[in-house]
Each structure stands twice: as C-alpha cells, then as structure tokens.
Design a protein around this motif. Structure first.
Motif, short mmCIF file in Angstrom:
data_model
loop_
_atom_site.label_atom_id
_atom_site.label_comp_id
_atom_site.label_asym_id
_atom_site.label_seq_id
_atom_site.Cartn_x
_atom_site.Cartn_y
_atom_site.Cartn_z
N THR A 244 32.13 -73.88 -34.56
CA THR A 244 32.16 -73.41 -35.95
C THR A 244 30.98 -73.97 -36.73
O THR A 244 30.35 -73.27 -37.51
CB THR A 244 33.50 -73.82 -36.62
OG1 THR A 244 34.56 -73.42 -35.78
CG2 THR A 244 33.65 -73.19 -37.98
N LEU A 245 30.69 -75.25 -36.48
CA LEU A 245 29.56 -75.89 -37.17
C LEU A 245 28.25 -75.19 -36.81
O LEU A 245 27.42 -74.93 -37.69
CB LEU A 245 29.47 -77.36 -36.78
CG LEU A 245 30.29 -78.32 -37.63
CD1 LEU A 245 30.22 -79.72 -37.07
CD2 LEU A 245 29.80 -78.30 -39.08
N THR A 246 28.08 -74.90 -35.52
CA THR A 246 26.86 -74.22 -35.08
C THR A 246 26.74 -72.86 -35.76
O THR A 246 25.67 -72.50 -36.26
CB THR A 246 26.89 -74.02 -33.55
OG1 THR A 246 27.22 -75.27 -32.95
CG2 THR A 246 25.57 -73.52 -33.01
N GLN A 247 27.85 -72.13 -35.80
CA GLN A 247 27.83 -70.81 -36.43
C GLN A 247 27.53 -70.91 -37.91
O GLN A 247 26.80 -70.10 -38.47
CB GLN A 247 29.17 -70.12 -36.24
CG GLN A 247 29.35 -69.58 -34.84
CD GLN A 247 30.64 -68.80 -34.74
OE1 GLN A 247 31.03 -68.10 -35.66
NE2 GLN A 247 31.29 -68.92 -33.61
N ALA A 248 28.14 -71.90 -38.56
CA ALA A 248 27.92 -72.08 -39.99
C ALA A 248 26.45 -72.38 -40.28
O ALA A 248 25.87 -71.88 -41.24
CB ALA A 248 28.80 -73.20 -40.51
N LEU A 249 25.87 -73.19 -39.41
CA LEU A 249 24.45 -73.56 -39.59
C LEU A 249 23.55 -72.36 -39.34
O LEU A 249 22.57 -72.12 -40.07
CB LEU A 249 24.11 -74.69 -38.62
CG LEU A 249 23.03 -75.67 -39.05
CD1 LEU A 249 23.33 -76.25 -40.42
CD2 LEU A 249 22.89 -76.78 -38.03
N ASN A 250 23.88 -71.58 -38.30
CA ASN A 250 23.08 -70.40 -37.99
C ASN A 250 23.16 -69.35 -39.10
O ASN A 250 22.21 -68.61 -39.32
CB ASN A 250 23.53 -69.76 -36.66
CG ASN A 250 23.15 -70.63 -35.48
OD1 ASN A 250 22.26 -71.47 -35.58
ND2 ASN A 250 23.83 -70.43 -34.36
N ALA A 251 24.33 -69.28 -39.76
CA ALA A 251 24.51 -68.25 -40.80
C ALA A 251 24.29 -68.83 -42.19
O ALA A 251 24.84 -68.35 -43.16
CB ALA A 251 25.91 -67.68 -40.67
N ARG A 252 23.45 -69.89 -42.30
CA ARG A 252 23.23 -70.54 -43.60
C ARG A 252 22.56 -69.56 -44.57
O ARG A 252 21.84 -68.65 -44.15
CB ARG A 252 22.38 -71.80 -43.42
CG ARG A 252 20.99 -71.56 -42.94
CD ARG A 252 20.31 -72.87 -42.57
NE ARG A 252 18.95 -72.65 -42.10
CZ ARG A 252 18.63 -72.36 -40.85
NH1 ARG A 252 19.58 -72.22 -39.95
NH2 ARG A 252 17.37 -72.19 -40.51
N THR A 253 22.82 -69.78 -45.85
CA THR A 253 22.27 -68.89 -46.87
C THR A 253 21.44 -69.68 -47.88
O THR A 253 21.56 -70.91 -47.96
CB THR A 253 23.38 -68.15 -47.63
OG1 THR A 253 24.29 -69.15 -48.12
CG2 THR A 253 24.12 -67.18 -46.75
#
Lengths: 202, 240
Positions: free
Chosen positions: A191-200
């Motif tokens: 989840t952390l990796t995804q959150a970082l990849n989808a940063r805004t």
C-alpha cells in the motif's frame, strides 16, 4: 433443559432476531424484551414497517440496487443519466457507502459479489452481462471500477475490463493509498509503495 | 498442539462475522488451514490476501482440530500483484494448483518454486518454463509425473521425443514413428530431444501438463482447470 422464558411466539422472535448480523441469542433476547416493553411505540411500527418492506422492496432490474421501484430512484435520476458516469460496486452496501460520501452524482451497477474460484463464484454468477448490456447501449462515458482492494476484487476488475474492452468507454478504478487516519508505520509495504507511486502535487 | 512455520497464503474464507479461515501452504506442515480470529478487521485486511507470505503460529487442543492461527507479516506481495493482470493471474494459478495438494502433507520444493515465481519478475519464455515445470513438479509430487528416464519400447536413455498420453512413458523419435498421431511431444524443458521453437516448446509443455492434470486431478475430482490458466498461457505464447 428448557431455556424458554416466554411462549413459543417470543422464542421464535428471539431465534429470528439472533440470525441478524451482530446479534447473538443473548442480544436478541434483550432486543425482544425491549420491543415487548415498548410495544406501541416500537414493536407495532417495526412490524408495520417490515410488512410494508416485504411488499414493496424490489431489486432494481438495471443496477441491482434495492429500492421500492424498478428502475430504482438512482437509475431514474436524469442528472445522473446525463453525467454518463457508471460506478461498478460489489455489493449494495458499497453503493450505499458511496452515496453516503456524496462525492459524485452518478449511476451505479451492483455486481453482487466478486469472482472467487475458492467459493465457486464464476462470471455467470455475477451481474456482468447486464453491465455489458448497459455499456453497449452507449449512454455511458466512463466506468469506474469501485471494487474492493482485495485479490478477488481486483481479479473481478480485470475481468470486467476485458469484457468492456471492445466498447469506446473510459475505464478507471479507485485510487489505492493511505487512508484518512492511517499511520504510515502500520501500513503494509504494498500500500505504501502504491501510495508513493500515485503521489499528487501539494 | 502448537507449531510455528512460514506459509504462503493460498486462500481465505469468511467465518462468522469477524473470523477468517486461512488456507496456507507451509514449509513443514504442507497445506494447512486455521482460523484467524478478527481476520476480517482492518488490521488483517492487507495481511490475509492470497500471495502474501506470513509467519504462522498454529495452536489447537488436538492435532485433528482446525486450530487457530496468529499471523505476522513476512513478505506482503498482494498489493503489488494487484497492479498487473498477468502477475495476479500467475498468483491465482499457483494458489489454485497448490490447493489440489492433500492437507498437512509437506511439499517444500513446490512451495519454494511457488515463492520464487511470486518474487521473480520474469515474463515470456522464462515465465512459461517456470509455470510448466511447476505443473510437472505438482504432478510428480502427487505421483502422476511422466517417466522420461528411458524409452518405453527400446530402453534407450537419449533421444526421447514423445510421451504416451495413456501411460506417461517417453519414447524415442525412432520408436514413436508408427504411433506419432497418438503420442504427445516431449519438449526440451522436460528432457525431450525435439527441436522446437520457443512458442512450440511452451505449447507442447502446457499441452502435456494439461493432459495429465486433467486425467489425474481435475476430472476425477470434478474440478475445472484454473480459470487464470488459459488466459495466462495465451498471453505468454502470443507474446513469443
């Protein structure tokens, strides 16, 4: 040993209430006692409401939502139809959650579950064909796959994407990331990796 | 009864309102089920997804009991798997294959291969080979593997090129000549001597494993082939 405290009618009521989610035999007994004590103000209106619900509640033939008419109020709303946005959810509870959030006025489609080889749930057990029919009619601009972020949910999302591939419709899905109130320390790596990849931008 | 082991989660089922029955492939205890109390809570949601490797502590009063698991994260891959259709299909295929193994019977080599396939980012031919070898090992460990040690007709140990779909025994190209229309090709990856292109090699390998999985496992148990298998194989073979 006879555990009955009242007549068979009361016992039947206890047994039926105990089947509801979140209630066990003890809490069902408390609920029944409460209903009996408040017979005029609670028990009778509840019985009347249940009786009316049994007669009137139907599943919407278009989206799978539950309402007192089919097509349901959501499917009949012209503003929602004009928006061209169709949100695909697993269950009616998800539809209600999104409506509570009130983030978007759109149409919905309830799949009625997820594909699950372990439970023997295949595509023919879900409302996928009706979804394809709705998209085929051409009123939908965008399909949002608001399925759960579980392996089964995402498998279903991929399957639905495959089925809708041939139509000229934009297919999107909900973002995955840090929930409100979530502490980074307690989040899983994925989840952390995804959150970082989808940063805004901030 | 109590033990601690590492396990790959291959399935979960809801139990009651809060609990989950977790099916895990463990190193020393094989495919083992256990109840996780509170398994449907937010705390466990990300942890108890198929494809994740976790540290399991199993406890029960008697060995025959279902028992209860306590779970700790070890390698959480599910979120990453969800990003790619092919990786998700691969994980599902592995999990569905592992589910046909008997309960509480350890298969450490199969588990090691399953973990390796989950972790490797291989694709194309190498991924196809890994899946085919995994399926052949599954057949082997269940006692239905092919016999590619020597020719069933001549006893020769080299030049084996075909397999009998009935007995699973290999034959050389020379000995196979009168029966070619009835035999299946034996690709390089299973010790065959046929000179095939990568695509033909994989197609032959998957045809072979599918035939024997169908004959010995899926049909007798009235199971359908894993739903992800056909799509994944098609994607791999079409990409070659």
């Amino acid at each position: 040993m006879n555990n009955q405290n009242g007549g068979p009618e009361i016992e039947q009521l206890v047994q039926l209430l105990a089947r509801l989610p979140g209630l066990g035999p003890r809490s069902a007994r408390r609920a029944v006692l409460h209903l009996i004590k408040k017979k005029d103000t609670l028990m009778v209106p509840l019985a009347t409401a249940l009786d009316r619900a049994v007669d009137t509640v139907v599943t919407c033939a278009q989206c799978g939502n539950v309402d007192t008419k089919s097509p349901c109020n959501i499917c009949s709303d012209t503003r929602r139809i004009e928006s061209g946005l169709l949100i695909v959810v697993e269950d009616v509870a998800d539809l209600w959650a999104l409506e509570r959030a009130g983030a978007n006025k759109s149409l919905y489609h309830v799949l009625g579950g997820t594909l699950s080889p372990l439970d023997g749930v295949g595509p023919e057990d879900l409302n996928i064909n009706t979804l394809v029919d709705r998209v085929e009619k051409g009123d939908v601009r965008e399909v949002v796959l608001a399925v759960n972020a579980t392996v089964d949910g995402q498998t279903t999302a991929h399957y639905v994407t495959d089925r809708l591939e041939s139509f000229e419709v934009k297919i999107t899905r909900l973002a995955h990331g840090v929930p409100v109130g979530g502490e980074l320390d307690y989040l899983d790596e994925g989840t952390l990796t995804q959150a970082l990849n989808a940063r805004t931008d901030f | 009864m109590e033990w601690r082991d590492e396990g790959l989660i291959i399935g979960t089922r809801k139990h009651g309102e809060n609990a989950v029955i977790v099916e895990a492939m463990t190193t020393r205890h094989g495919r083992h089920l256990g109840l996780v109390r509170g398994g449907r809570s937010r705390r466990f949601a990300a942890l108890l997804q198929p494809g994740n490797t976790v540290e399991l502590n199993w406890r029960a009063r008697l060995e025959d009991h279902l028992g209860a698991y306590t779970v700790e994260a070890k390698s959480l891959r599910a979120a990453e798997l969800m990003q790619s259709r092919d990786r998700l299909s691969l994980s599902q295929l592995i999990c569905e294959h592992l589910r046909v193994l008997p309960e509480r019977d350890p298969h450490p080599r199969l588990l090691a291969e399953a973990n390796a396939m989950h972790d490797n980012q291989a694709d194309g031919y190498s991924l196809g080979c890994a899946i085919a070898k995994f399926e052949m090992r599954l057949l082997d460990e269940l006692g239905f593997g092919i016999d590619a040690g020597s020719c069933a007709l001549t006893g020769e140990q080299s030049g084996l090129s075909y397999v009998s779909p009935k007995t699973g025994r290999a034959v050389t190209a020379e000995a196979a000549k009168p029966y070619l229309d009835k035999l299946m090709r034996l690709p390089h990856i299973f010790g065959g001597a046929l000179d095939l292109s990568e695509k033909d090699e994989l197609e032959a390998a998957f045809a072979l494993t599918e035939h024997f999985l169908n004959m010995h496992i899926w049909l007798p148990r009235q199971l359908s082939p894993p739903s992800a298998r056909e799509r994944l194989i098609k994607t791999i073979c079409n990409g070659l």
